[in-house]
Design a protein around this motif. Structure first.
Motif, PDB file in Angstrom:
ATOM      1  N   LYS A  16       1.396  -0.733  -0.314  1.00 26.82           N
ATOM      2  CA  LYS A  16       0.222  -0.024   0.273  1.00 26.82           C
ATOM      3  C   LYS A  16       0.432   1.035   0.067  1.00 26.82           C
ATOM      4  CE  LYS A  16      -2.940   2.146   2.814  1.00 26.82           C
ATOM      5  NZ  LYS A  16      -4.193   2.239   4.319  1.00 26.82           N
ATOM      6  N   ASP A  44      -4.942   0.480  -1.452  1.00 24.68           N
ATOM      7  CA  ASP A  44      -5.151  -0.984  -2.144  1.00 24.68           C
ATOM      8  C   ASP A  44      -4.187  -1.244  -1.256  1.00 24.68           C
ATOM      9  OD1 ASP A  44      -6.226  -2.938  -2.341  1.00 24.68           O
ATOM     10  OD2 ASP A  44      -5.574  -2.779  -4.355  1.00 24.68           O
ATOM     11  N   ASP A  45      -3.905  -2.504  -0.903  1.00 24.06           N
ATOM     12  CA  ASP A  45      -2.880  -2.932  -0.073  1.00 24.06           C
ATOM     13  C   ASP A  45      -2.612  -4.501  -2.084  1.00 24.06           C
ATOM     14  OD1 ASP A  45      -2.788  -2.614   1.799  1.00 24.06           O
ATOM     15  OD2 ASP A  45      -4.183  -4.069   2.859  1.00 24.06           O
TER      16      ASP A  45
END
Length: 432
Positions: A391, A414-415
């Motif tokens: 992220k 978003d990871d």
């Protein structure tokens, strides 16, 4: 001489009624059963400076104009769909010349590695009833694909005799099966910005099928952008792709400066310096190193993913299908079984269902390829590979497939910003 060339060229001529739907059959057009080696020729007229256009003229003067195509005017998927639809129709009617042509058809593609990958991908995607093998004319800068299969890496002559000589090699060439690798990219729809490549370059032609999948596609996930495509030679990410991106951007903006292979290679080397590839430890931000940007996972046995340890100094990672990269070098080399670190590795093969993963620190590290038995940092041999970005690790990264780069923005919220899965297929290519 003219009559002798004419007899030789009959090996390659395709009957008009096969090339053009609803044409009349000319019984006197072809001697015997049919051409020994019917060919369709695709030329990127913009490749090789002026060479592409000159090569196109020569092929059209020797073969029938309807079997030689300028990729700048008509895409290969449209050409092959039209011709194969006609071939299938004639086959149903019992046309023996059409059946003969379909069984023996070979394709010639003249262009860079990206152009060759584009045509290979189109043939694969069309799922033709009898997929034709492909011969590659080295008309680009690196020419890794032609070099890997014995067609050389120097730009060819465009005169009549040079083309006749190449056609003779195509006639005698043997077909080989090679793996092709499917690429899937998925990232959550960003709250701000876009997932599309950053100008001035678009997604490369070698990502022939690289598009957002439809909502009905099984690969689609709600709330995500999903793209897919494929490659035959290599996928790379990091600083090598950044240098390539600088080269292709400059060529697109100033095409008049890129007139021949030698000038192109010299410009490429200069950009390697100006982009900091030789002084990467000083100029390249540590957060752009592969290990800092995210995780890399590999699948060595079906269904089992494992983390791949990437040295923190690695700034470029290359996933190889063919032992030919950056102008014909073999970054994987030949593992030495007597060394403990090499015992798990095997020599690379183009049809073994394995992809070789190699890392490089900088350009100086890349220069080891010039030495006997030189190679990059061998990281893994795997059936699949997956990249997962941390992220906010970076707002973009550089990627390259079969010689064609692009600058890919990465979501910051978003990871798992991107994942790429590489799966195996196979296709025929001609070896000289």
């Amino acid at each position: 001489m003219a009559s002798r060339n004419s007899e030789f060229l009959k090996n390659f001529w395709i009957p008009n009624h096969v090339l053009v739907p609803d044409s009349k059959v000319d019984d006197g057009e072809i001697d015997g059963d049919g051409p020994k080696c019917p060919v369709l020729v695709f030329v990127n007229s913009k490749s090789g400076g002026q060479l592409g256009g000159e090569l196109l003229k020569t092929y059209r003067s020797l073969l029938k104009e309807k079997q030689v195509f300028d990729l700048g005017e008509e895409t290969p998927d449209k050409v092959l769909s039209r011709i194969y639809a006609n071939l299938e129709n004639l086959k149903v009617q019992g046309d023996q010349l059409a059946i003969w042509t379909m069984e023996r058809l070979r394709l010639i593609v003249a262009g860079g590695d990206g152009t060759a990958g584009w045509l290979l991908g189109v043939v694969c995607d069309l799922k033709l009833s009898h997929s034709p093998p492909i011969a590659t004319v080295p008309l680009g800068t690196g020419n890794n694909l032609p070099f890997a299969f014995g067609w050389g890496k120097k730009n060819p002559g465009t005169d009549e005799q040079s083309v006749l000589s190449f056609l003779d090699k195509v006639l005698k060439a043997k077909e080989m099966k090679i793996d092709n690798w499917h690429l899937l990219m998925r990232m959550k729809t960003p709250k701000h910005g876009t997932c599309d490549p950053i100008a001035p370059l678009e997604l490369p032609h070698s990502l022939h099928a690289f598009h957002r999948v439809s909502e009905s596609d099984e690969l689609n996930i709600e709330g995500c952008h999903t793209f897919r495509g494929g490659f035959w030679n290599y996928f790379s990410m990091g600083m090598d792709a950044q240098v390539s991106y600088a080269f292709h951007s400059e060529r697109k903006l100033h095409p008049e400066k890129f007139k021949n292979q030698l000038v192109n290679q010299s410009t490429y080397a200069k950009l390697g310096c100006t982009q900091g590839w030789f002084l990467a430890s000083l100029t390249h931000p540590p957060n752009r190193n592969i290990a800092h940007m995210g995780k890399v996972k590999v699948m060595k046995t079906p269904g089992h993913w494992e983390d791949l340890e990437i040295p923190s100094s690695i700034r470029s990672i290359v996933c190889l299908n063919l032992p030919s990269f950056s102008g014909g070098f073999n970054p994987w080399g030949t593992p030495n079984k007597r060394r403990h670190r090499d015992r798990a590795f095997t020599p690379p093969f183009v049809d073994d269902g394995l992809i070789e993963v190699v890392g490089f620190r900088d350009a100086w590290h890349g220069l080891v390829l010039l030495a006997p038995n030189g190679h990059g940092t061998r990281l893994a041999q795997a059936k699949r590979i997956r990249f997962e970005f941390h992220k906010g690790a970076a707002d973009h990264t550089y990627m390259r497939i079969d010689g064609e780069p692009w600058k890919q923005p990465l979501p910051v919220d978003d990871d798992t910003a991107m994942a790429s899965h590489l799966g195996r297929g196979d296709h025929g290519i001609l070896s000289s």
